[in-house]
Structure formats: C-alpha cells, structure tokens
Scaffold this active site. Sequence first.
Site, PDB file in Angstrom:
ATOM      1  CB  CYS A 143      20.375 -51.838  29.247  1.00 56.18           C
ATOM      2  SG  CYS A 143      20.230 -51.048  27.626  1.00 56.18           S
ATOM      3  CG  ASP A 177      20.231 -47.222  24.318  1.00 59.14           C
ATOM      4  OD1 ASP A 177      20.272 -47.660  25.481  1.00 59.14           O
ATOM      5  OD2 ASP A 177      20.589 -47.886  23.330  1.00 59.14           O
ATOM      6  CG  HIS A 221      18.326 -55.604  30.970  1.00 60.03           C
ATOM      7  ND1 HIS A 221      18.452 -54.715  29.931  1.00 60.03           N
ATOM      8  CD2 HIS A 221      18.577 -56.831  30.445  1.00 60.03           C
ATOM      9  CE1 HIS A 221      18.780 -55.370  28.829  1.00 60.03           C
ATOM     10  NE2 HIS A 221      18.858 -56.649  29.115  1.00 60.03           N
TER      11      HIS A 221
END
Length: 557
Positions: free
Chosen positions: A89, A51, A143
């Site tokens: 993500c 992020d 992820h």
Amino acid sequence: MSFFMVCLSLHGFLVVCSILQICFANRLSGVSLLPQHNKGNLSVLFIVADDLRPVLGCYGNPSVKSPNIDNLASKSNVFYDVYAQQAVCAPSRISFLTSRRPDTTRLYDFHSYWRVHAGNYTTLPQYFKSKGYVTMSVGKVFHPGIVSNYTDDYPYSWSIPTYHPSSLRYENKKVCTGKDGKLHANLLCPVKVSEMPEGTLPDIQNTAAAVKLLKSMKDKGNPFFLAVGYYKPHIPFRYPEFLFQQYLELYPLENMTMAPDPYIPSGMPSVAYNPWMDIRKREDVQVLNVSFPYGPLPKKFQLQIRQNYFAAVSYLDSQVGQLLNALDDLGLANETIVVFTSDHGWSLGEHGEWAKYSNFDVATRVPLMIYVPGLTTSTKEPKTKIFPYLDPFHYSSDMSFKGKMVRNVMELVDLFPTISELAGLQVPPPCPVSSFNVELCTEGRSLAHSFKTPEGNIDAEAIAYSQYPRPADAPQQDSDLPLLKDIHIMGYSIRSSDYRYTLWVGFNPNTFEANFSDVCAGELYLMDSDPNQDDNLFNKTKYASVVQKFWQYLEIK
C-alpha cells in the site's frame, strides 16, 4: 518508453532516460486533446480501491458482479495492462501520487515521510491545488501514519483536512461472529451492519462523506479534485449482510473454483515467494494450523477466501455506484473527469500465495479506467443519466462492453501526467536521471494521446517496472514487509507485452544502492505460452540471449 533504451539511476533502479521522456513530452506538446471549452475547467473525481486486482466484468470476468464499475468502464478508456511500482500500500500510493518510483521516494516500507527522507516532491493533488483547484480527500488515499506525516500530507496536498471514517477503528477488532457464536478478528467477516459499533462500516461512511463534499462544490464555480479511497477489498473481508441480500449469495461456494495454478512452481526461486503473514494472523486462519512458510491452506478455505474476496468486490462496486450516481444527480458528470484504479493487486491462491507482496502480475496488475466528458462519451441528452445506480443483487448483465480498451503496457506513475493533461493543465516535465532535488517532475509519461489513437494500436516496446524488497533469499517472518534496515535483496522486475523478467540482487539499505553483480536469483516468463507465470525460463539455454539482454538493461553501466 522504448523496450531497448532503458537506463538505470545511480541509486539502483530503472529511471526513464531523460532523452526518451523529453521525446514523449515533445511529441505531445502543443496538442490539445480536449474540447477547447473544457480546457482547464474540468474537475476530477479520483477513486482508489485497496488491493483490487482486475477481477471485474469489464476485464473479462463475467462471474464477478460489478455492474457500476462496468458501466463506468463502458464510458471510459479502459487500460488493460497497468502495473503498480511496488505491490504494497504505502510505497505504491506514494509512488503514483508523486509520479516517482520507489527508488526515488526511498519508501519500501511504512516508516518514513518522503518529503523528509527523500525529497520535497510535489504530489498530484498538490499540483492541482497550485492551479486553483479545491482539493479534498476521503478515506485511504495516502497511506496513513508517518508516510504522510500523520496528516495525509495536509496542508500540502489538500485544501481541507482529510475525512477518515470513525468506524475504521474497529476494522481489525473482534467484530466477526464465528461458528462458536463468539466475536473474533477473522479474515472472513460478513457482518450485520446494525450490529457493528456505530452501526456502519468505513466505506459506507466514505461514500456519504464524498457525496456531501460533492454537494458543497455544486454551485461554487471552482474546479475541484476529490480523491476517494475505499478500503475494500482489503482484508479483513468485512462487508455487510442484509436480511434478504447477502453478497456471499452472489457467489455460491459450489460455483467457486481454485486458482488455475494453486501449487508452488518447481522453478520459482524461494526469494520470490511471499508467506502471506497478514493472512496467517487472522483467528480463523490460525485455527487451521497451517505450516510456515508454504502451507497450503485447506482447499475449502481457499475457495472461501476467493468467494469472500469477490463478495467484497461487489460491496465496493455498490459504493462506487452510489458515488457516481450522486455525481450525476448533482449535474457534475458532464464537467468531471472520473478516474478509477487500485494501489496494487492481490494473489488469490496463484503459486500457493495469498495477498500482495510479490512481483507477479496477480500482485502488481491493477484496473484503470478514465472517463472524460465530451471525449470518451458525447454530452448526455437531457434527462438521460450517465451513471445510474445498478443494484448488483438485481442487475442481470446484458451490457456488452462499449468502452475503449487500451492494451499497451502502462504504469501507475503515468497517472499524474495523464490526469494533468486531460484536465487541461501543463504536463510536469520529465525527471532527470537524479531528481532528489527536483520538486515537480514525472518518472511516468502521459497516456492522454491514447484517447485519440485507434483501439488495438499496441506499442510492443512499452514496458512497466516493479520492485519488491526481501530481507533474505528464503521466506521468513518479515519477508512480506521488511523494515528498511533489514532489506538485503531487491527484486527488480520488467513487464513487457511478451515477458515478465525479474532479477533479485543485493541491496544496501544505508546507501539505497542495488548491486547487480550480486545476483541472488532470476525469473523469466513467456507471456504467450505461460500467462500465469509458472514456468521459469531464466536458466534455460534457449533463452540465454533474452536473459542477457534484460540483464544489460538493469545493469549499471
């Protein structure tokens, strides 16, 4: 890729035309960009933040304390305009690790494994592993969960299982001390590390584990590919407070400013808005009783979010600095490519939005810098450190940026071919228009040629593609993260040096097809006069020809 020669896959999104990709491949074939003695022997340290938008000193943000990342940038090629393919993500990470766009991975949410759901695509670390590299992973690279087969794609991608920090289990627990003295699951969460479960934090553990792996490879003789995925500045903003050193003190609240455009633009279509549900779920936000979907948050709390985000960035910087310092101390900096990037950006109040989940620059644009020993810097002198640790609490930035800034518009799918070529490996071939049955190919292009071109030599026709799914044309509870079965609209976005163009069209989640005759809304922003993307020109007669031209690029022929 040519701005005027873009074609669309039958599955509904932009796939680079095979002819254009082959042209790029032919242009670069047979040209060795590295010193011959390094070819095929360079290791790779691949660092991914979570992020992180380009709010760093090296990207023109002097108020942000990021001395270690800035130092890396000063010895790297820094890519100024780089965009993720989807601003969330899992889809972004699977996209850049396979060099395939979301319409090819068929991953728009967090609930499928591409090898089963789409195709058995080779990943970046898997490719290096097949060439004799020892591939290792620390933290959040893939992820976690089903999107990487609950194993971070081991053993396909990694030589050994991925290291995950044990303290991560507490990341969303009630460990934040509130104003009432009780523990909460807050958004704003500076903590005393000694009071945390296990007495540590995930990124502190990540750095220690990565350094340990570097030490294990020092005298092995094998090239390695080590990927380190840091968790910050992803929410919650949980970062350490020390007795005499507090990251918040680097950013006094009285010095914080609001986003330049903190209000929802009147011409922005409702489908483009993300209602920042993950923010709303935090206890310190819930007590504010903010209305759904548009808010807004109280001004002071907006300033505190920005303050805590920047503090988390400085905490990330300190971890990156310790890792690079260890690489240097181990004598590996002269034989290791270092890549630093992020999975996507994060809105800090622009357009009244927070978090990611959109097609705007603040959500899709990421930092990218690549250090190549002997290419971006000369071989260091004996006893001269390349990456000394720089303490953000005591470092006063007088370092003018010395790295090379590459300002072409680029994409994260370009990482796979670029890193391969820089390491001396063969660049994967361009993907055909439909590549579901092709294990190894790229939908990006190698950026390695930019290491040999003059700074400021801009390709005005370069473009980047992003996309974001929505369940409906107005904000609802699942607008940020719709399940595949609930995706009924897809926003396809083109970013050029001049424009940001987005078309929101109907989408069939059963066939993965976009219907470009079913237009929900459109956006067109002129970057020279409107860099914050506030004035939507889509319906302006003056720009009808521009809108029509972009529409033709997206429309299925």
